[in-house]
Write a protein that holds these residues in place. Structure first.
Motif, PDB file in Angstrom:
ATOM      1  N   ALA A 191      23.535  30.185  33.194  1.00 59.85           N
ATOM      2  CA  ALA A 191      23.048  31.060  34.266  1.00 59.85           C
ATOM      3  C   ALA A 191      21.635  31.514  33.934  1.00 59.85           C
ATOM      4  N   GLN A 192      20.912  31.930  34.957  1.00 65.40           N
ATOM      5  CA  GLN A 192      19.545  32.424  34.781  1.00 65.40           C
ATOM      6  C   GLN A 192      19.492  33.717  33.961  1.00 65.40           C
ATOM      7  N   SER A 193      20.550  34.535  34.108  1.00 65.74           N
ATOM      8  CA  SER A 193      20.598  35.808  33.389  1.00 65.74           C
ATOM      9  C   SER A 193      22.051  36.174  33.118  1.00 65.74           C
ATOM     10  N   ASP A 194      22.248  37.147  32.250  1.00 61.61           N
ATOM     11  CA  ASP A 194      23.597  37.617  31.944  1.00 61.61           C
ATOM     12  C   ASP A 194      24.293  38.097  33.212  1.00 61.61           C
ATOM     13  N   ARG A 195      23.554  38.734  34.071  1.00 58.18           N
ATOM     14  CA  ARG A 195      24.079  39.273  35.330  1.00 58.18           C
ATOM     15  C   ARG A 195      24.668  38.185  36.235  1.00 58.18           C
ATOM     16  N   ASP A 196      24.150  36.951  36.117  1.00 57.11           N
ATOM     17  CA  ASP A 196      24.528  35.858  37.025  1.00 57.11           C
ATOM     18  C   ASP A 196      25.573  34.906  36.460  1.00 57.11           C
ATOM     19  N   ARG A 197      26.130  35.209  35.300  1.00 53.83           N
ATOM     20  CA  ARG A 197      27.142  34.323  34.717  1.00 53.83           C
ATOM     21  C   ARG A 197      28.389  34.305  35.592  1.00 53.83           C
ATOM     22  N   THR A 198      28.979  33.107  35.754  1.00 47.34           N
ATOM     23  CA  THR A 198      30.154  32.940  36.617  1.00 47.34           C
ATOM     24  C   THR A 198      31.410  32.689  35.785  1.00 47.34           C
ATOM     25  N   LEU A 199      32.558  32.959  36.396  1.00 42.62           N
ATOM     26  CA  LEU A 199      33.828  32.708  35.726  1.00 42.62           C
ATOM     27  C   LEU A 199      34.022  31.219  35.485  1.00 42.62           C
ATOM     28  N   THR A 200      34.634  30.911  34.357  1.00 44.18           N
ATOM     29  CA  THR A 200      35.044  29.544  34.076  1.00 44.18           C
ATOM     30  C   THR A 200      36.408  29.318  34.739  1.00 44.18           C
ATOM     31  N   ASP A 201      36.884  28.078  34.717  1.00 48.63           N
ATOM     32  CA  ASP A 201      38.234  27.802  35.226  1.00 48.63           C
ATOM     33  C   ASP A 201      39.273  28.570  34.427  1.00 48.63           C
ATOM     34  N   VAL A 202      39.076  28.653  33.118  1.00 46.86           N
ATOM     35  CA  VAL A 202      39.994  29.416  32.266  1.00 46.86           C
ATOM     36  C   VAL A 202      39.926  30.901  32.638  1.00 46.86           C
ATOM     37  N   GLY A 203      38.726  31.404  32.905  1.00 46.05           N
ATOM     38  CA  GLY A 203      38.568  32.798  33.316  1.00 46.05           C
ATOM     39  C   GLY A 203      39.317  33.108  34.597  1.00 46.05           C
ATOM     40  N   ARG A 204      39.254  32.182  35.552  1.00 46.18           N
ATOM     41  CA  ARG A 204      40.004  32.363  36.810  1.00 46.18           C
ATOM     42  C   ARG A 204      41.509  32.316  36.543  1.00 46.18           C
ATOM     43  N   LEU A 205      41.948  31.356  35.746  1.00 41.91           N
ATOM     44  CA  LEU A 205      43.376  31.218  35.433  1.00 41.91           C
ATOM     45  C   LEU A 205      43.903  32.467  34.737  1.00 41.91           C
ATOM     46  N   HIS A 206      43.187  32.958  33.723  1.00 48.07           N
ATOM     47  CA  HIS A 206      43.640  34.153  33.010  1.00 48.07           C
ATOM     48  C   HIS A 206      43.657  35.382  33.921  1.00 48.07           C
ATOM     49  N   THR A 207      42.699  35.470  34.832  1.00 46.05           N
ATOM     50  CA  THR A 207      42.688  36.590  35.783  1.00 46.05           C
ATOM     51  C   THR A 207      43.900  36.513  36.701  1.00 46.05           C
ATOM     52  N   VAL A 208      44.243  35.320  37.148  1.00 47.05           N
ATOM     53  CA  VAL A 208      45.438  35.146  37.993  1.00 47.05           C
ATOM     54  C   VAL A 208      46.692  35.506  37.199  1.00 47.05           C
ATOM     55  N   LEU A 209      46.779  35.063  35.944  1.00 43.16           N
ATOM     56  CA  LEU A 209      47.941  35.411  35.108  1.00 43.16           C
ATOM     57  C   LEU A 209      48.087  36.923  34.971  1.00 43.16           C
ATOM     58  N   MET A 210      46.984  37.605  34.676  1.00 40.97           N
ATOM     59  CA  MET A 210      47.028  39.059  34.525  1.00 40.97           C
ATOM     60  C   MET A 210      47.338  39.741  35.860  1.00 40.97           C
ATOM     61  N   SER A 211      46.828  39.194  36.948  1.00 43.95           N
ATOM     62  CA  SER A 211      47.110  39.761  38.278  1.00 43.95           C
ATOM     63  C   SER A 211      48.597  39.674  38.585  1.00 43.95           C
ATOM     64  N   ASN A 212      49.180  38.510  38.350  1.00 45.60           N
ATOM     65  CA  ASN A 212      50.615  38.337  38.597  1.00 45.60           C
ATOM     66  C   ASN A 212      51.430  39.268  37.719  1.00 45.60           C
ATOM     67  N   TRP A 213      51.039  39.387  36.454  1.00 44.29           N
ATOM     68  CA  TRP A 213      51.753  40.264  35.529  1.00 44.29           C
ATOM     69  C   TRP A 213      51.648  41.717  35.984  1.00 44.29           C
ATOM     70  N   LEU A 214      50.445  42.154  36.328  1.00 45.19           N
ATOM     71  CA  LEU A 214      50.226  43.543  36.728  1.00 45.19           C
ATOM     72  C   LEU A 214      50.925  43.870  38.050  1.00 45.19           C
ATOM     73  N   ALA A 215      50.974  42.904  38.955  1.00 46.27           N
ATOM     74  CA  ALA A 215      51.601  43.120  40.271  1.00 46.27           C
ATOM     75  C   ALA A 215      53.105  43.380  40.164  1.00 46.27           C
ATOM     76  N   ARG A 216      53.699  43.081  39.020  1.00 41.09           N
ATOM     77  CA  ARG A 216      55.128  43.387  38.834  1.00 41.09           C
ATOM     78  C   ARG A 216      55.385  44.887  38.738  1.00 41.09           C
TER      79      ARG A 216
END
Length: 156
Positions: A15-40
């Protein structure tokens, strides 16, 4: 008030700067895992505060698909890695009071999140947050307790 502090998902470095860094596929997957866990155990949030950095915004986009629309959500410019913990804690508590929020989600960065825990809970050393990790602080009046901290690798 239940205060959920979450670190953004894993982000790449291309990314051009720290501010513009994007999620990786693993980052998206882990966020979904935590979302599903938290939604319980949590169905919704009254207030969501999100860092202006892209990876935190993307984390909220993934997370928001698993919960009903919060009463209010805001981008808070102070929720950056170098944010001042005392100022940010005061900001979070002021927004919670303003919006009469009992369940608050904050999506931000290290090292700010670790220092926020220490700022809010007396006697607690700043914990490390794994990417997509979440900590729950239970705060009532002047009393605050660290209830739990979980990361994608620690949930089942």
């Amino acid at each position: 008030m239940q205060l959920f502090l979450m670190r953004h998902g894993e982000a790449g470095f291309n990314a051009q700067s720290d501010r513009d860094r994007t999620l990786t596929d693993v980052g998206r997957l882990h966020t979904v895992l935590m979302s599903n866990w938290l939604a319980r155990s949590v169905s919704d949030f009254d207030l969501v505060l999100v860092s202006p950095y892209l990876r935190a915004q993307q984390t909220w986009q993934e997370l928001s698909q698993h919960f009903s629309e919060p009463r209010k959500w805001l981008v808070a410019d102070d929720l950056v890695p170098s944010g001042d913990p005392a100022n940010v804690a005061a900001l979070i508590l002021a927004y919670a009071e303003l919006y009469k929020a009992d369940k608050v989600l904050v999506i931000s960065h290290m090292p700010l999140l670790g220092y926020l825990v220490s700022e809010l809970v007396a006697g607690v050393e700043p914990p490390l947050f794994a990417t997509s990790g979440i900590t729950l602080i239970d705060k009532h009046a002047e009393q605050a307790s660290l209830m739990w901290q979980h990361a994608p690798h620690s949930i089942s």
